[in-house]
Design a protein around this motif. Structure first.
Motif, PDB file in Angstrom:
ATOM      1  N   ASN A   1      -2.093  -8.762 -16.690  1.00 46.64           N
ATOM      2  CA  ASN A   1      -0.851  -8.594 -15.932  1.00 46.64           C
ATOM      3  C   ASN A   1      -0.549  -7.098 -15.877  1.00 46.64           C
ATOM      4  OD1 ASN A   1      -0.643 -11.357 -15.773  1.00 46.64           O
ATOM      5  ND2 ASN A   1       0.681 -11.506 -17.600  1.00 46.64           N
ATOM      6  N   GLU A   2      -0.124  -6.643 -14.657  1.00 49.61           N
ATOM      7  CA  GLU A   2       0.024  -5.208 -14.481  1.00 49.61           C
ATOM      8  C   GLU A   2       1.380  -4.868 -13.864  1.00 49.61           C
ATOM      9  OE1 GLU A   2      -4.690  -4.164 -13.557  1.00 49.61           O
ATOM     10  OE2 GLU A   2      -3.240  -4.335 -11.906  1.00 49.61           O
ATOM     11  N   GLU A   3       1.941  -3.790 -14.368  1.00 48.30           N
ATOM     12  CA  GLU A   3       3.110  -3.173 -13.750  1.00 48.30           C
ATOM     13  C   GLU A   3       2.607  -2.076 -12.811  1.00 48.30           C
ATOM     14  OE1 GLU A   3       6.260  -3.935 -13.998  1.00 48.30           O
ATOM     15  OE2 GLU A   3       6.027  -5.516 -15.519  1.00 48.30           O
ATOM     16  N   ILE A   4       3.120  -2.088 -11.579  1.00 44.54           N
ATOM     17  CA  ILE A   4       2.578  -1.196 -10.547  1.00 44.54           C
ATOM     18  C   ILE A   4       3.698  -0.354  -9.957  1.00 44.54           C
ATOM     19  CG2 ILE A   4       1.370  -1.105  -8.326  1.00 44.54           C
ATOM     20  CD1 ILE A   4       0.203  -3.867  -9.097  1.00 44.54           C
ATOM     21  N   GLU A   5       3.398   0.902  -9.736  1.00 40.43           N
ATOM     22  CA  GLU A   5       4.330   1.828  -9.075  1.00 40.43           C
ATOM     23  C   GLU A   5       3.774   2.190  -7.700  1.00 40.43           C
ATOM     24  OE1 GLU A   5       4.949   6.302 -10.009  1.00 40.43           O
ATOM     25  OE2 GLU A   5       6.394   5.229 -11.279  1.00 40.43           O
ATOM     26  N   ILE A   6       4.682   2.256  -6.727  1.00 42.66           N
ATOM     27  CA  ILE A   6       4.271   2.503  -5.339  1.00 42.66           C
ATOM     28  C   ILE A   6       4.937   3.786  -4.841  1.00 42.66           C
ATOM     29  CG2 ILE A   6       4.122   1.543  -3.003  1.00 42.66           C
ATOM     30  CD1 ILE A   6       4.683  -1.209  -4.263  1.00 42.66           C
ATOM     31  N   ASP A   7       4.134   4.690  -4.227  1.00 39.10           N
ATOM     32  CA  ASP A   7       4.640   5.947  -3.673  1.00 39.10           C
ATOM     33  C   ASP A   7       4.274   6.027  -2.189  1.00 39.10           C
ATOM     34  OD1 ASP A   7       5.732   6.919  -6.080  1.00 39.10           O
ATOM     35  OD2 ASP A   7       3.737   7.609  -6.729  1.00 39.10           O
ATOM     36  N   TYR A   8       5.135   6.744  -1.426  1.00 39.59           N
ATOM     37  CA  TYR A   8       4.940   6.867   0.025  1.00 39.59           C
ATOM     38  C   TYR A   8       4.994   8.338   0.443  1.00 39.59           C
ATOM     39  CZ  TYR A   8       6.465   1.999  -0.393  1.00 39.59           C
ATOM     40  OH  TYR A   8       6.599   0.683  -0.775  1.00 39.59           O
ATOM     41  N   ASP A   9       4.091   8.706   1.311  1.00 38.92           N
ATOM     42  CA  ASP A   9       4.125  10.022   1.966  1.00 38.92           C
ATOM     43  C   ASP A   9       4.205   9.748   3.470  1.00 38.92           C
ATOM     44  OD1 ASP A   9       3.860  12.526   3.001  1.00 38.92           O
ATOM     45  OD2 ASP A   9       1.921  12.979   2.052  1.00 38.92           O
ATOM     46  N   GLY A  10       5.381   9.983   4.067  1.00 40.29           N
ATOM     47  CA  GLY A  10       5.627   9.589   5.447  1.00 40.29           C
ATOM     48  C   GLY A  10       5.087  10.537   6.502  1.00 40.29           C
ATOM     49  N   ASP A  11       4.574  11.691   6.137  1.00 40.84           N
ATOM     50  CA  ASP A  11       4.050  12.670   7.107  1.00 40.84           C
ATOM     51  C   ASP A  11       5.092  13.012   8.171  1.00 40.84           C
ATOM     52  OD1 ASP A  11       2.200  14.370   8.280  1.00 40.84           O
ATOM     53  OD2 ASP A  11       1.339  12.794   9.538  1.00 40.84           O
ATOM     54  N   GLY A  12       6.344  13.141   7.745  1.00 38.03           N
ATOM     55  CA  GLY A  12       7.432  13.473   8.670  1.00 38.03           C
ATOM     56  C   GLY A  12       8.249  12.277   9.102  1.00 38.03           C
ATOM     57  N   LEU A  13       7.822  11.065   8.766  1.00 40.44           N
ATOM     58  CA  LEU A  13       8.567   9.853   9.074  1.00 40.44           C
ATOM     59  C   LEU A  13       9.417   9.437   7.876  1.00 40.44           C
ATOM     60  CD1 LEU A  13       5.761   7.778  10.838  1.00 40.44           C
ATOM     61  CD2 LEU A  13       7.615   9.054  11.937  1.00 40.44           C
ATOM     62  N   SER A  14      10.460   8.687   8.161  1.00 41.51           N
ATOM     63  CA  SER A  14      11.270   8.101   7.086  1.00 41.51           C
ATOM     64  C   SER A  14      10.658   6.750   6.714  1.00 41.51           C
ATOM     65  CB  SER A  14      12.718   7.919   7.538  1.00 41.51           C
ATOM     66  OG  SER A  14      13.303   9.165   7.862  1.00 41.51           O
ATOM     67  N   VAL A  15      10.375   6.566   5.391  1.00 45.85           N
ATOM     68  CA  VAL A  15       9.694   5.356   4.922  1.00 45.85           C
ATOM     69  C   VAL A  15      10.527   4.707   3.834  1.00 45.85           C
ATOM     70  CG1 VAL A  15       7.575   4.420   3.946  1.00 45.85           C
ATOM     71  CG2 VAL A  15       7.474   6.422   5.434  1.00 45.85           C
ATOM     72  N   ALA A  16      10.666   3.388   3.905  1.00 47.58           N
ATOM     73  CA  ALA A  16      11.399   2.647   2.878  1.00 47.58           C
ATOM     74  C   ALA A  16      10.629   1.367   2.562  1.00 47.58           C
ATOM     75  CB  ALA A  16      12.808   2.316   3.359  1.00 47.58           C
ATOM     76  N   GLY A  17      10.386   1.141   1.265  1.00 51.34           N
ATOM     77  CA  GLY A  17       9.670  -0.055   0.826  1.00 51.34           C
ATOM     78  C   GLY A  17       9.809  -0.225  -0.669  1.00 51.34           C
TER      79      GLY A  17
END
Length: 356
Positions: free
Chosen positions: A67-83
Motif C-alpha cells: 500500500n502506497e501514499e502518493i503525492e501528485i505535482d503539476y507544472d502547467g506551462d503557463g496554464l492554471s491546473v487544479a487536481g
C-alpha cells in the motif's frame, strides 16, 4: 533497525528474487505509474466567458504488493491546473483522476504540461519499511493542451433601411462591417438569403469587398462589404426585408444574419397614364378608332366652317363691287347731266346775241 539486520534482509530479498519469477503486481519493490489520455493528442480548451477551460484524465497505478501514499505535482506551462495533490493506493490498485486546466488567454497556443507522481510512504510492511524507503519510486507524464481554434464574428450595417425610387432611379448602397474576435483567420461568405425577392422585382444588386479577398484576420481583424441596389422604373410602393448572411468557412455553425429594410416607391401616376389603368388591348384599339373618327369629324367641321366663312367673304366682296358700280353710274349720270346743262346755257346765250 540495526544496519546488520537491514543487510541481512536485503540479502534475503535478493535471494528470493533469484529463486522465482516476479510479476509486476508481485514486485517486492514499491512502484508507481501514471498515464494520461492527452499525452500525444491535444486537449482542446473550450472558450467560455472568462477564458478557456478543459479537463484532463489521468490514471495512476500501483503495481507493487505494498500500500502506497502518493503525492501528485503539476507544472502547467503557463496554464492554471487544479487536481488531487495526494492519494492512497492499495497494492495492485489504480485510480483515475480529473485535472482541471484553464487559460486566461484565448490565443491558440500549444501548452505542454507535466504531471508527476511520487511514492512518499509504504504501508503494510513494518519490518522492511525503513529499508524500502531507498526505493521510493516516481513517474511523470506530459499533457498537451491548446485553446481550441474559434471564430467570433460581430456584424454591423449602415444604414439599416433605404428608399429605392422609381421616379429618381438613383442606385443606393449599404455597408456591412464585420470583425473577427476569434483566434484563427477565417474566410467569409456574404450573401443575400432571399435574393429572389429582388430578382422577381427586377431590382439589380451586387456585393463587393473593400479588402483583398474574403479572408478576415483573427484577434480583431475587420472587413467591409458594400451592397449596391439599382431600382426598377416599374416598382410598386412596398417594403422589403432583405436578409444578409455572413457565414464562416472555418466553422459551419458560425453565421450572423442582419436585416436591411428596402422601401420601394412607384412613379407618380399621371391622369393620362393609361399604363397604370390595366386597360386591355381591345380597348386601346376601340379608343384609337374613336379617336380617328373624332378627328375626322373635327376636320370636317372645320372645313365646313372655313368654306362657309370664305363664301360669306366672297359675297361681301361682291356686294361691295355692286355698290361701287352703282356709285360710279350715279356719278357718271350726274356728270353727263351737268355737261348737258352747260351746253344748253351756251345755246341760250347764242340766241340772245342773235339779231333779226
Amino acid at each position: 533497525m540495526p544496519r546488520r539486520t537491514l543487510f541481512l534482509a536485503a540479502i534475503l530479498l535478493i535471494s528470493s528474487l533469484s529463486c522465482s519469477p516476479v510479476t509486476a503486481q508481485d514486485s517486492p519493490f514499491p512502484g508507481i505509474e501514471i498515464t494520461c489520455v492527452n499525452e500525444e493528442t491535444s486537449l482542446d480548451l473550450e472558450v467560455n466567458s472568462g477564458g478557456a477551460q478543459g479537463v484532463a484524465t489521468c490514471t495512476i497505478e500501483n503495481p507493487s504488493t505494498f500500500n502506497e501514499e502518493i503525492e501528485i505535482d503539476y507544472d502547467g506551462d503557463g496554464l492554471s491546473v487544479a487536481g488531487p495533490e495526494s492519494l492512497t493506493l492499495a497494492a495492485g490498485d489504480e485510480q483515475t483522476i480529473q485535472i482541471s486546466v484553464s487559460s486566461d488567454s484565448l490565443a491558440s497556443t500549444v501548452y505542454n504540461m507535466t504531471v508527476s507522481v511520487q511514492v512518499t510512504s509504504i504501508q503494510g510492511s513494518p519490518t522492511l519499511a525503513d529499508f524500502l524507503e531507498i526505493f521510493f519510486p516516481s513517474d511523470e507524464t506530459n499533457i498537451v493542451a491548446q485553446v481550441a481554434e474559434f471564430v467570433d464574428l460581430s456584424v454591423t450595417s449602415q444604414p439599416s433601411s433605404m428608399i429605392l425610387s422609381s421616379e429618381l432611379m438613383q442606385p443606393m448602397s449599404a455597408s456591412v462591417m464585420i470583425a473577427n474576435d476569434g483566434n484563427v483567420d477565417d474566410d467569409l461568405t456574404v450573401s443575400i438569403q432571399n435574393s429572389v425577392v429582388l430578382d422577381e422585382r427586377n431590382i439589380g444588386w451586387n456585393i463587393t469587398n473593400s479588402g483583398q479577398g474574403d479572408t478576415i484576420d483573427s484577434d480583431g481583424g475587420s472587413a467591409t462589404y458594400t451592397l449596391r441596389f439599382t431600382p426598377n422604373p416599374n416598382m410598386e410602393d412596398e417594403s422589403l426585408s432583405i436578409i444578409i448572411r455572413i457565414k464562416s468557412s472555418f466553422d459551419n455553425s458560425e453565421s450572423v444574419d442582419v436585416t436591411l429594410i428596402i422601401n420601394t416607391t412607384a412613379p407618380e401616376e399621371n391622369i393620362l397614364d393609361l399604363t397604370a389603368m390595366n386597360i386591355p388591348t381591345w380597348a386601346y384599339i376601340a379608343a384609337g378608332t374613336l379617336g380617328v373618327l373624332f378627328l375626322f369629324a373635327i376636320v370636317r367641321s372645320v372645313t365646313k366652317r372655313a368654306n362657309k366663312a370664305s363664301q360669306s367673304h366672297l359675297n361681301e366682296l361682291d356686294d361691295e363691287d355692286e355698290e361701287d358700280e352703282d356709285d360710279f353710274e350715279e356719278d357718271f349720270e350726274l356728270e353727263d347731266l351737268d355737261a348737258e346743262l352747260d351746253d344748253l346755257d351756251g345755246e341760250l346765250d347764242d340766241l340772245d346775241n342773235f339779231e333779226f
